[in-house]
Enzyme design. Structure first.
Site, PDB file in Angstrom:
ATOM      1  N   GLU A  40       0.805  -1.217   0.000  1.00 34.29           N
ATOM      2  CA  GLU A  40       0.000   0.000   0.000  1.00 34.29           C
ATOM      3  C   GLU A  40       0.844   1.275   0.000  1.00 34.29           C
ATOM      4  O   GLU A  40       0.320   2.364  -0.232  1.00 34.29           O
ATOM      5  CB  GLU A  40      -0.948  -0.008   1.202  1.00 34.29           C
ATOM      6  CG  GLU A  40      -2.069  -1.050   1.061  1.00 34.29           C
ATOM      7  CD  GLU A  40      -2.966  -1.131   2.279  1.00 34.29           C
ATOM      8  OE1 GLU A  40      -2.585  -0.591   3.337  1.00 34.29           O
ATOM      9  OE2 GLU A  40      -4.031  -1.757   2.174  1.00 34.29           O
ATOM     10  N   GLU A  61       7.288 -21.608   8.391  1.00 30.09           N
ATOM     11  CA  GLU A  61       7.755 -20.708   9.448  1.00 30.09           C
ATOM     12  C   GLU A  61       8.818 -21.336  10.342  1.00 30.09           C
ATOM     13  O   GLU A  61       9.438 -20.656  11.156  1.00 30.09           O
ATOM     14  CB  GLU A  61       6.587 -20.230  10.307  1.00 30.09           C
ATOM     15  CG  GLU A  61       5.966 -21.289  11.194  1.00 30.09           C
ATOM     16  CD  GLU A  61       4.900 -20.696  12.103  1.00 30.09           C
ATOM     17  OE1 GLU A  61       5.071 -20.811  13.328  1.00 30.09           O
ATOM     18  OE2 GLU A  61       3.924 -20.123  11.593  1.00 30.09           O
TER      19      GLU A  61
END
Length: 270
Positions: free
Chosen positions: A79, A110
């Site tokens: 963004e 992860e």
């Protein structure tokens, strides 16, 4: 370490609650998040300061995370170009498991302590940059490994976690700890912890971009004109700054591509 994000919910028998009660109780928990973020403002300020300092010297901001935390970093990074008009590679979000993990969980991604540094190295990361690890638990191996290696390479490191005394925070030179407590659904850190992380990310990049001059007054003068709504908003901004009628402001905006440039050209021509 004690992981308060994994503690039992303050609520039980959720399946027996009415929809109204479920919503009210989730909202009750959510209202505690801004207070938790407020307590971390001194830590956030230190992180904003170092990121701003690095970016003023052509540095970049990298987020590393897994699952919800990784996705939030990717969202914040993606963004920044349309909002602030910065290059697409100035803020980079990296998620364990690669871009495919944005939509679909990648099993055990992860848990790899080496992969984050490999992912960062693809961007030729260096001492000008900052790495921020995002991990609600504060125990994600992918994030710990990435921060540790960045420290070894003398790269500034920060983090956003939601437990105190975590291994991730121990690795970060500029840790941000927002202690959100037990989730409404036990262990579901996409809820309060995710909300807290999103708030901190908003504060981090917005504060940095203001310091870098990417906001004028309170307006996004460098925003990209990617849809009609933004063209209309930009036109109104040009009208406000220049006093031009709408059609002239719109023509100027389209010609020069953003509000800042359109206003500068108009003022120089006066």
């Amino acid at each position: 370490m004690e992981r308060t994000t994994e503690k039992d919910s303050h609520y039980n028998n959720l399946e027996q609650m009415s929809v109204s009660d479920i919503l009210k109780n989730i909202n009750k928990e959510d209202r505690t998040v801004p207070d938790a973020v407020e307590k971390a403002i001194p830590q956030i300020e230190k992180l904003v300061t170092i990121v701003t300092e690095k970016m003023r010297n052509n540095g970049r901001l990298f987020y590393i995370g897994a699952g919800t935390s990784g996705r939030l970093g990717v969202v914040d990074a993606s963004e920044c170009p349309p909002t602030f008009g910065v290059p697409f590679d100035m803020v980079v979000g990296i998620i364990a498991g690669g871009d495919g993990a944005i939509r679909k969980a990648v099993e055990f991604a992860e848990d790899d302590t080496e992969q984050a540094w490999k992912d960062l190295s693809a961007y030729r990361i260096n001492e000008k940059d900052v790495v921020v690890g995002i991990a609600a638990s504060g125990t994600t191996p992918y994030v710990i490994g990435g921060l540790r290696k960045a420290n070894e390479k003398h790269i500034a490191t920060g983090c956003i976690v939601c437990n105190s005394g975590s291994p991730v925070a121990a690795e970060a030179k500029y840790p941000v700890e927002v202690i959100t407590g037990p989730e409404f659904v036990t262990g579901s850190t996409r809820m309060k912890a995710g909300t807290a992380q999103k708030l901190v990310l908003n504060m981090l990049t917005t504060s940095v971009m203001i310091q870098l001059g990417r906001i004028k007054g309170n307006k996004m003068v460098d925003m990209q004109l990617t849809n009609n709504k933004l063209v209309d908003r930009g036109t109104r901004m040009v009208m406000n700054y220049t006093g031009l009628p709408e059609h002239e402001a719109a023509e100027l905006l389209i010609k020069y591509g953003n509000v800042r440039k359109a206003v500068e050209v108009h003022m120089q021509a006066k």
